[in-house]
Design a protein around this motif. Structure first.
Motif, mmCIF file in Angstrom:
data_model
loop_
_atom_site.group_PDB
_atom_site.id
_atom_site.type_symbol
_atom_site.label_atom_id
_atom_site.label_comp_id
_atom_site.label_asym_id
_atom_site.label_seq_id
_atom_site.Cartn_x
_atom_site.Cartn_y
_atom_site.Cartn_z
ATOM 1 N N VAL A 148 0.852 -1.323 0.189
ATOM 2 C CA VAL A 148 -0.127 -0.062 0.064
ATOM 3 C C VAL A 148 0.977 1.298 0.269
ATOM 4 C CG1 VAL A 148 -1.594 -0.943 1.121
ATOM 5 C CG2 VAL A 148 -0.455 0.251 2.784
ATOM 6 N N HIS A 149 0.086 2.006 -0.386
ATOM 7 C CA HIS A 149 1.078 4.010 -0.231
ATOM 8 C C HIS A 149 -0.329 4.902 -0.393
ATOM 9 C CE1 HIS A 149 3.394 7.108 -2.127
ATOM 10 N NE2 HIS A 149 2.818 7.156 -1.012
ATOM 11 N N LEU A 150 -0.462 5.024 1.350
ATOM 12 C CA LEU A 150 -1.987 5.539 1.807
ATOM 13 C C LEU A 150 -1.655 6.866 1.227
ATOM 14 C CD1 LEU A 150 -2.599 3.762 4.735
ATOM 15 C CD2 LEU A 150 -3.384 3.575 1.957
ATOM 16 N N LYS A 151 -2.320 7.923 1.380
ATOM 17 C CA LYS A 151 -2.915 9.364 0.913
ATOM 18 C C LYS A 151 -1.299 9.980 2.787
ATOM 19 C CE LYS A 151 -4.371 13.494 0.036
ATOM 20 N NZ LYS A 151 -3.853 13.952 -0.655
ATOM 21 N N ALA A 152 -1.379 11.151 1.905
ATOM 22 C CA ALA A 152 0.187 11.794 2.956
ATOM 23 C C ALA A 152 -1.094 12.603 2.664
ATOM 24 C CB ALA A 152 0.824 12.452 2.048
ATOM 25 N N GLY A 153 0.054 13.726 4.481
ATOM 26 C CA GLY A 153 -0.903 14.547 5.181
ATOM 27 C C GLY A 153 -1.428 14.553 6.486
ATOM 28 N N ASP B 215 -10.269 14.220 12.266
ATOM 29 C CA ASP B 215 -10.032 15.211 11.631
ATOM 30 C C ASP B 215 -10.770 16.374 10.424
ATOM 31 O OD1 ASP B 215 -8.435 17.499 10.197
ATOM 32 O OD2 ASP B 215 -6.950 17.524 12.001
ATOM 33 N N ARG B 216 -11.282 17.191 10.395
ATOM 34 C CA ARG B 216 -11.932 17.677 9.207
ATOM 35 C C ARG B 216 -10.949 17.926 8.508
ATOM 36 N NH1 ARG B 216 -16.176 15.048 9.054
ATOM 37 N NH2 ARG B 216 -16.975 16.395 7.406
ATOM 38 N N ARG B 217 -9.878 17.818 8.230
ATOM 39 C CA ARG B 217 -9.020 18.697 6.802
ATOM 40 C C ARG B 217 -9.155 17.749 5.634
ATOM 41 N NH1 ARG B 217 -3.032 18.702 9.156
ATOM 42 N NH2 ARG B 217 -4.235 16.892 10.304
ATOM 43 N N PRO B 218 -8.965 17.908 4.367
ATOM 44 C CA PRO B 218 -9.293 16.804 3.250
ATOM 45 C C PRO B 218 -8.660 15.585 3.421
ATOM 46 C CG PRO B 218 -9.641 18.570 2.801
ATOM 47 C CD PRO B 218 -8.816 19.027 3.300
ATOM 48 N N ALA B 219 -6.950 15.602 3.535
ATOM 49 C CA ALA B 219 -6.359 14.338 3.694
ATOM 50 C C ALA B 219 -6.417 13.248 4.921
ATOM 51 C CB ALA B 219 -4.994 14.677 3.954
ATOM 52 N N CYS B 220 -7.138 13.848 5.791
ATOM 53 C CA CYS B 220 -7.285 13.182 6.945
ATOM 54 C C CYS B 220 -8.929 12.699 6.514
ATOM 55 C CB CYS B 220 -7.630 13.212 8.150
ATOM 56 S SG CYS B 220 -6.155 14.472 9.156
ATOM 57 N N ARG B 221 -9.555 13.083 6.317
ATOM 58 C CA ARG B 221 -10.936 12.269 5.605
ATOM 59 C C ARG B 221 -10.825 11.299 4.414
ATOM 60 N NH1 ARG B 221 -15.088 17.560 4.167
ATOM 61 N NH2 ARG B 221 -17.137 15.764 4.153
ATOM 62 N N THR B 222 -9.674 11.761 3.488
ATOM 63 C CA THR B 222 -9.342 10.976 2.219
ATOM 64 C C THR B 222 -9.006 9.460 3.485
ATOM 65 O OG1 THR B 222 -9.207 12.520 0.701
ATOM 66 C CG2 THR B 222 -8.066 9.995 0.916
ATOM 67 N N LEU B 223 -8.176 9.423 4.185
ATOM 68 C CA LEU B 223 -7.121 8.478 4.729
ATOM 69 C C LEU B 223 -8.125 7.569 5.775
ATOM 70 C CD1 LEU B 223 -4.680 6.583 5.489
ATOM 71 C CD2 LEU B 223 -4.161 8.449 7.153
#
Length: 280
Positions: free
Chosen positions: A147-152, A160-168
């Motif tokens: 795997v290579h998961l979403k950074a940030g 957390d509501r930041r886009p990176a955390c929502r994606t992760l």
């Protein structure tokens, strides 16, 4: 956390295999100006590729899960076909994941875990899928997911509501489902790669993955010596019977001889992380 030493594996038994994960940092032959590349991307020189190949030889692993490689041709510059077979994900991103497997081992390919790309089909950019294979040595087999998961979102709460955390968090659900299926099947399995997360046994991300059964996080309680010292975001985790296969104290990080960050562009901003497994 204890800082990990960088000693090689010694005294490996005949049925011990060395498993490693290595993010190779935008390893691509695409020309400058390619719209799929960052405008400031440093392209590897031939000398840089030769350096990486020397480190791959020094790594001397039987199974290497790699990330951020554009093609099997480039991967073969590091993992030569007289020793390794290369399998890569079928997605169309530059930063593909793949696996270099010692020729003596068998490979069974499963469909890519494409659900890890949680972006909509019409998104301008896409996330990496997961590479799913089973490796065998004639007596035992091991299911492996790269795997290579979403950074940030290395340390933030998954709520957390930041886009990176929502994606992760959405990727976590996909990964959790894959692990739950392997737990139900009762097969030995391993998940490794760049999680872009400082995983610990108490991290809610890791605790969610353990919902259906215990996992061994081989990097737990350690800090990496890579580029002067940092917390791990590259991890190897084991499930079911594979947990008992882990050689005690076998976690290693192969660091680069030149620990000057100015050398990083021709090498990688990640170092290979490895463990030894005693196959039954």
């Amino acid at each position: 956390m204890a800082v990990l030493t960088t000693l090689p594996l010694h005294g490996a038994a005949a049925r011990t295999i060395k498993v490693s994960t290595w993010n190779l940092d935008w390893l691509t032959a695409r020309p400058s100006g390619d719209p799929a590349l960052p405008p400031d991307l440093h392209h590897r020189s031939d000398a840089g590729l030769r350096q990486l190949a020397l480190y791959a030889t020094r790594l001397n692993a039987d199974i290497i899960g790699f990330q951020e490689v554009d093609s099997p041709t480039l991967a073969a510059r590091l993992f030569p076909p007289d020793r390794y077979r290369i399998v890569m994900s079928d997605d169309h991103v530059v930063q593909r994941v793949g696996l270099a497997v010692a020729a003596r081992l068998t490979i069974t390919r499963h469909p890519d875990l494409s659900e890890l790309d949680v972006y909509p089909p019409d998104a301008p950019h896409h996330l990496r899928t997961g590479l799913d294979v089973t490796i065998g040595d004639g007596a035992a087999s091991l299911r492996i997911l790269i795997v290579h998961l979403k950074a940030g979102c290395r340390n933030a709460a998954l709520a957390d509501r930041r886009p990176a955390c929502r994606t992760l968090a959405r990727q976590l659900t996909v990964l959790d489902d894959w692990i739950a299926q392997r737990q139900d099947e009762g097969v030995a399995f391993l998940v490794m790669g760049d999680f872009n997360r400082n995983l610990t046994p108490s991290d809610p991300f890791f605790r969610q993955l353990e919902t259906d059964g215990p996992l061994t996080l081989t990097t737990a309680g350690r800090a990496s010596p890579c580029w002067g010292g940092t917390y791990f975001i590259d991890h190897i985790m084991l499930g079911n019977q594979a947990r008992a296969w882990l050689r005690p104290d076998s976690l290693r990080v192969l660091t680069y001889d030149a620990q000057d960050p100015a050398q990083a562009p021709d090498l990688s901003d990640h170092c290979p992380v490895s463990v030894g497994l005693e196959m039954p």
